[in-house]
Design an enzyme around this catalytic site. Sequence first.
Site, short mmCIF file in Angstrom:
data_model
loop_
_atom_site.label_atom_id
_atom_site.label_comp_id
_atom_site.label_asym_id
_atom_site.label_seq_id
_atom_site.Cartn_x
_atom_site.Cartn_y
_atom_site.Cartn_z
N GLY A 180 13.50 -12.41 33.67
CA GLY A 180 13.45 -13.27 34.84
C GLY A 180 12.19 -13.14 35.66
N LYS B 31 -12.75 -15.47 7.65
CA LYS B 31 -11.81 -16.31 6.91
C LYS B 31 -12.51 -17.50 6.26
CE LYS B 31 -7.59 -14.55 7.34
NZ LYS B 31 -6.71 -14.26 6.18
N ARG C 90 0.83 -1.20 0.00
CA ARG C 90 0.00 0.00 0.00
C ARG C 90 0.86 1.25 0.00
NH1 ARG C 90 -4.61 -1.21 4.50
NH2 ARG C 90 -4.99 1.01 4.12
N SER D 262 -6.68 -19.19 8.42
CA SER D 262 -6.38 -19.27 9.85
C SER D 262 -6.98 -20.53 10.45
CB SER D 262 -6.95 -18.06 10.58
OG SER D 262 -6.90 -18.23 11.99
N TYR E 17 -13.35 -12.88 13.21
CA TYR E 17 -12.18 -13.12 12.35
C TYR E 17 -12.27 -14.49 11.70
CZ TYR E 17 -7.29 -14.01 11.12
OH TYR E 17 -6.13 -14.35 10.46
N CYS F 158 -1.48 -12.80 1.49
CA CYS F 158 -1.22 -12.74 2.93
C CYS F 158 -1.92 -11.58 3.60
CB CYS F 158 0.29 -12.62 3.19
SG CYS F 158 1.29 -13.95 2.54
N ALA F 159 -2.29 -10.54 2.83
CA ALA F 159 -2.90 -9.35 3.42
C ALA F 159 -4.25 -9.70 4.02
CB ALA F 159 -3.05 -8.27 2.36
N ARG G 16 -7.29 -8.25 7.37
CA ARG G 16 -7.56 -7.61 8.65
C ARG G 16 -7.40 -8.71 9.69
NH1 ARG G 16 -11.65 -6.06 12.62
NH2 ARG G 16 -11.35 -3.87 13.17
#
Length: 323
Positions: free
Chosen positions: A192, A147, A35, A117, A143, A71-72, A74
């Site tokens: 730690g 997908k 973009r 996903s 999400y 791969c792009a 939201r």
Amino acid sequence: MLRKVLVTGASGFVGSRVVEYLLLDQRFDVQAALRNLQAHVPEGATAVRIAPLEGDHCDMDLQGVDTVVHCAARVHVMNEQSADPLAAFRKVNVEGTLALARQAAADGVRRFIFISSIKVNGEGTDGRQPYSADEAPLPQDPYGISKLEAEQALHALAAQTTMEVVVIRPVLVYGPGVKANFQSMMKWLHKGVPLPLGGIRNQRSMVALDNLVDLIRVCIDHPSAAGEVFLASDGEDLSTPDLLRRTARALQVKARLLPVPASWLTTAARIIGRPAMAARLCGSLQVDIGKTRRLLDWTPPVSVDQALGTTARHYLDLERSNA
């Protein structure tokens, strides 16, 4: 003759590594779709501008492109701000993906690889067998729903055109430059900080970034990949305490784990309104990559400890440079 491969999301965590990895294969002319053309692309890749894919229109010229690796997206967000999350996910992950795929099919693209996903399968495998690629999907959040809807739309498009569609569903992806919870985990271990996670008895699948991009490379060419859905993992599942100990070893520190019962952690997470956090830490999410291995004759090339080592070294290098 070089074959053009266009990678969307080419400045992102996965997409940027896909570009780098494919450049190592001299058969490919790698196009990095961005973009912002000012974003860095590896030497040898060609930067091409892509408008935001947030609706039913795509103005890209894909003539001459052999394969699109999409791969792009939201991505899943921890603190959702949208009043209608499902609509926001659909706008990009369904409508935008389908607009790009329609343009690709119209311009003669041979294969469209969609990075989906594991959330399409569901949220966890407590009390059941590991997820498989061909079982009925059961997404439980916006999400994952978006997908799945994108996958379904792509398969329908493939049935109407000559373009082949391949779907890859990764589990948690980690590697050099990983952010979010995995980065926080390394930070706590390196400092730690005592972690109340020693009493968890779960099993979770993950996938190293280099294993995922190697699978993507295989899916560009393999004839048996067309029309299929594949799950992606390292092929070795870890409990949360085991992951912490092995990551600490990669960071050259000792994990300080307190044996707090998982039921206490789950209750505490509910009280503070973070039940999903407890599910990720205490619950199991396993996948069976038997189909991926069998159809593609693919074996993850990088072991878990190798991948944790490169991830930890990158983290330590950044810490030293920022000191």
